[in-house]
Every structure is written in structure tokens, then in C-alpha cells.
Design a protein around this motif. Structure first.
Motif, PDB file in Angstrom:
ATOM      1  N   LYS A  87       0.836  -1.217   0.000  1.00  0.00           N
ATOM      2  CA  LYS A  87       0.000   0.000   0.000  1.00  0.00           C
ATOM      3  C   LYS A  87       0.864   1.257   0.000  1.00  0.00           C
ATOM      4  O   LYS A  87       0.565   2.238  -0.697  1.00  0.00           O
ATOM      5  CB  LYS A  87      -0.919   0.014   1.221  1.00  0.00           C
ATOM      6  CG  LYS A  87      -1.784   1.270   1.333  1.00  0.00           C
ATOM      7  CD  LYS A  87      -2.573   1.297   2.621  1.00  0.00           C
ATOM      8  CE  LYS A  87      -3.527   2.498   2.680  1.00  0.00           C
ATOM      9  NZ  LYS A  87      -2.836   3.801   2.612  1.00  0.00           N
TER      10      LYS A  87
ATOM     11  N   GLU B  88       2.714   6.592  -5.526  1.00  0.00           N
ATOM     12  CA  GLU B  88       2.391   6.944  -6.903  1.00  0.00           C
ATOM     13  C   GLU B  88       1.718   8.318  -6.980  1.00  0.00           C
ATOM     14  O   GLU B  88       1.689   8.943  -8.042  1.00  0.00           O
ATOM     15  CB  GLU B  88       1.467   5.883  -7.519  1.00  0.00           C
ATOM     16  CG  GLU B  88       2.079   4.504  -7.658  1.00  0.00           C
ATOM     17  CD  GLU B  88       2.967   4.371  -8.883  1.00  0.00           C
ATOM     18  OE1 GLU B  88       3.172   5.392  -9.581  1.00  0.00           O
ATOM     19  OE2 GLU B  88       3.457   3.253  -9.139  1.00  0.00           O
TER      20      GLU B  88
ATOM     21  N   ASP C 151       2.097   1.885  -3.401  1.00  0.00           N
ATOM     22  CA  ASP C 151       0.999   2.403  -4.231  1.00  0.00           C
ATOM     23  C   ASP C 151       0.709   3.866  -3.891  1.00  0.00           C
ATOM     24  O   ASP C 151       0.477   4.689  -4.792  1.00  0.00           O
ATOM     25  CB  ASP C 151      -0.255   1.565  -4.039  1.00  0.00           C
ATOM     26  CG  ASP C 151      -0.150   0.178  -4.657  1.00  0.00           C
ATOM     27  OD1 ASP C 151       0.750  -0.031  -5.508  1.00  0.00           O
ATOM     28  OD2 ASP C 151      -0.948  -0.698  -4.278  1.00  0.00           O
TER      29      ASP C 151
END
Length: 305
Positions: free
Chosen positions: A70, A76, A73
């Protein structure tokens, strides 16, 4: 010894540090973190008397793989033009969690704007780990917490084997001298204000000229470690306000010295990384606070970190 200027009341280093903070506050790091700390596993093989680890209640906490994924991610959301550093070490020895290599390899693969910041005591920097460390790319900093050049004192303070660590560092130094390591390692000591501080720097330069010695001040870890400061608290803001620090249990720590997240703003399990970073109180610090003096918990911290 640095002297304080009459006009500003700051040392040369403090003025330079203040300028870096002001530059960060005027740019992209108001919105995006300059550094991201991720403690993957709250375990260390040292027991330093200046560190909260020996009495830390959350020893053994391990961040689960889904949370690590996570975090990657969530990163990003940082624009590709914004450079940041990621540090997989806090109150821990990162090389005791072999998952950090996969984690950092994925960071290298996915984020060209991310640099690696690694703090280790190097006792576990054996041949295999050294090979994996050397294979990583885009280092911003590689710091070895060595703390004393005198064998007996090193083993008293660190409770690690001096000869094993120096052998590991000899191999690392060989790689540096052969231009096989991507960054000049820093060898650090938590100082005590005695002549041993200078002796440490001289010893490091003599034994390992390819390394950079550094002495940092002692701190009380927000009241968790007994300490009498030997330096004045600088009348400047703090670069830690431009970082996000996540503990192995997922909690958001206020800064690198908030070892149990007593002053954090939530959890990565409940919020995104940028939501935690841009909590209104944390954002207000970055935009409006000219000095750490008089504020909690920063008002007793001497670090320029």
C-alpha cells in the motif's frame, strides 16, 4: 567548535539549515514529503544506552506485506518531477528484515524520483547482504551507526561484536575504494562532548579514508531517554516537518525522534500517505512556524536532521 553570530544568534551550520527549511517551505515539499520513513520490523540487535530501543514496548512489531505494498501504491501520488528519499529504518536494524531488499528493489523499479536512505549498524552487513546493498540504485545516503572507535567502549555501548562489524566495514570500504559502491558512506557517532568525539573522527579518517565521519548530538527522544544536553536548542524550524515517518504497526510518528508515535496524526491503515503528510496541523507547521523554540514537542530537540 562553531561560534554563534552576534546578529542572528545562529551558527553557520544553523543558518544554512534554516535556509534549507525555508527553501522547502517555499516549494513542492509543502505538498509532498521530502523524505519517507518506513519501519518494516521493529527489531534491533544492538542495545545502545542513548536509544529508546532497550525499553521499547513495541519490540517485534512487523509491518505486514499488504501495508508495504500500500505504501508503494500511495507513493504513486507523488508527481514524477518531485524527488524524495525513502528510509526503511527507524528504531530498528533494517538488515534484520530481508524483505527490505525486495521493497527497495521495487522502489528502484517503480520510482525514478526516489532515492534510498539507509541507516544500519553494519553488524549484519555480511557478504550476501553487502552484495544486495550494493545492487540497489539511487542512494541519497548510506549511514553506519558505529558510535565508538574504542573496542571495549563500542561493545559496552552497542553490545555488538567490534571485530565482526569492523570486518564488514573493511569489505564495504574496499568496495568504495574500488568505485563499486554508489555513494560515500557516512560513519556516525552519537557524541558525548568529550575528546572521544574528535578521536572518533580522526580514527575513521585514518582507517577508512573513503568514509565520511560525523558526530551528532545526544537527544532525549521526547523524554524517553535520560540525557543532559550539551548544546543549545537551535532557534530554527525543522526539516522533519517535511517528512512522513511510519512505524511497523502502521502508526504515523511526528518525526524521527517520536519513537512510539505519541505525537502523530493517524495510521497508514486508515489514511493515505499524503493524507497523513498533509494533516492540517502538520501543514501549518511547514507554512507558519519560524522556529522550534517554545513548541511541543520540538522545543527540546537539538537535532538538525
Amino acid at each position: 567548535m562553531e561560534t554563534r553570530g552576534v546578529a542572528t544568534g545562529l551558527t553557520v551550520n544553523e543558518r544554512a539549515y534554516q535556509a534549507r527549511v525555508q527553501e522547502a517551505a517555499a516549494g513542492v515539499y509543502v505538498d509532498y514529503p521530502m523524505r519517507v520513513g518506513v519501519e518494516t520490523y521493529a527489531v534491533c540487535n544492538a542495545a545502545c544506552d542513548f536509544c529508546p530501543y532497550p525499553t521499547m514496548e513495541r519490540k517485534g512489531d512487523r509491518m505486514d506485506d499488504a501495508t508495504l505494498a500500500k505504501i508503494l501504491d500511495d507513493l504513486e501520488e507523488i508527481p514524477s518531477e518531485v524527488e524524495f528519499g525513502l528510509n526503511p529504518s527507524r528504531v530498528s536494524e533494517p538488515l534484520l528484515d530481508t524483505r527490505i531488499f525486495t521493497f527497495l528493489e521495487e522502489l528502484n523499479k517503480r520510482f525514478s524520483n526516489a532515492g534510498i536512505i539507509l541507516f544500519t549498524n553494519a553488524s549484519a552487513l555480511n557478504g550476501r547482504n553487502l552484495d544486495r546493498v550494493m545492487a540497489l540504485e539511487r542512494y541519497q545516503l548510506f549511514n553506519v551507526s558505529f558510535n565508538d572507535h574504542r573496542k571495549a567502549e563500542y561493545e559496552r555501548v552497542m553490545q555488538l561484536d567490534f571485530d565482526r562489524t569492523t570486518r564488514n566495514l573493511d569489505r564495504l570500504h574496499g568496495a568504495v575504494q574500488a568505485a563499486e559502491f554508489p555513494v560515500r558512506p557516512r560513519i556516525s557517532r552519537v557524541g558525548d562532548g568529550t575528546d572521544a568525539d574528535q578521536g572518533f573522527c580522526d580514527w575513521v579518517r585514518d582507517r577508512w579514508p573513503g568514509f565520511e565521519p560525523m558526530v551528532s548530538p545526544r537527544m532525549d527522544w521526547m523524554g524517553r531517554v535520560a540525557c543532559s544536553f550539551s548544546t543549545l536548542i537551535p532557534d530554527v524550524p525543522c526539516m522533519q516537518w517535511f517528512t512522513i515517518q511510519l512505524l511497523a504497526n502502521g502508526r504515523d510518528a511526528f518525526c524521527c525522534t517520536d519513537h512510539d508515535a505519541a505525537y502523530g496524526y493517524g495510521s497508514i491503515h486508515e489514511s493515505s500517505l499524503l493524507e497523513l503528510y498533509n494533516h492540517p496541523e502538520r501543514r501549518e507547521l511547514r507554512l507558519q512556524t519560524p522556529s522550534r523554540h517554545g513548541m511541543t514537542p520540538c522545543g527540546t530537540c537539538p537535532l538538525l536532521a
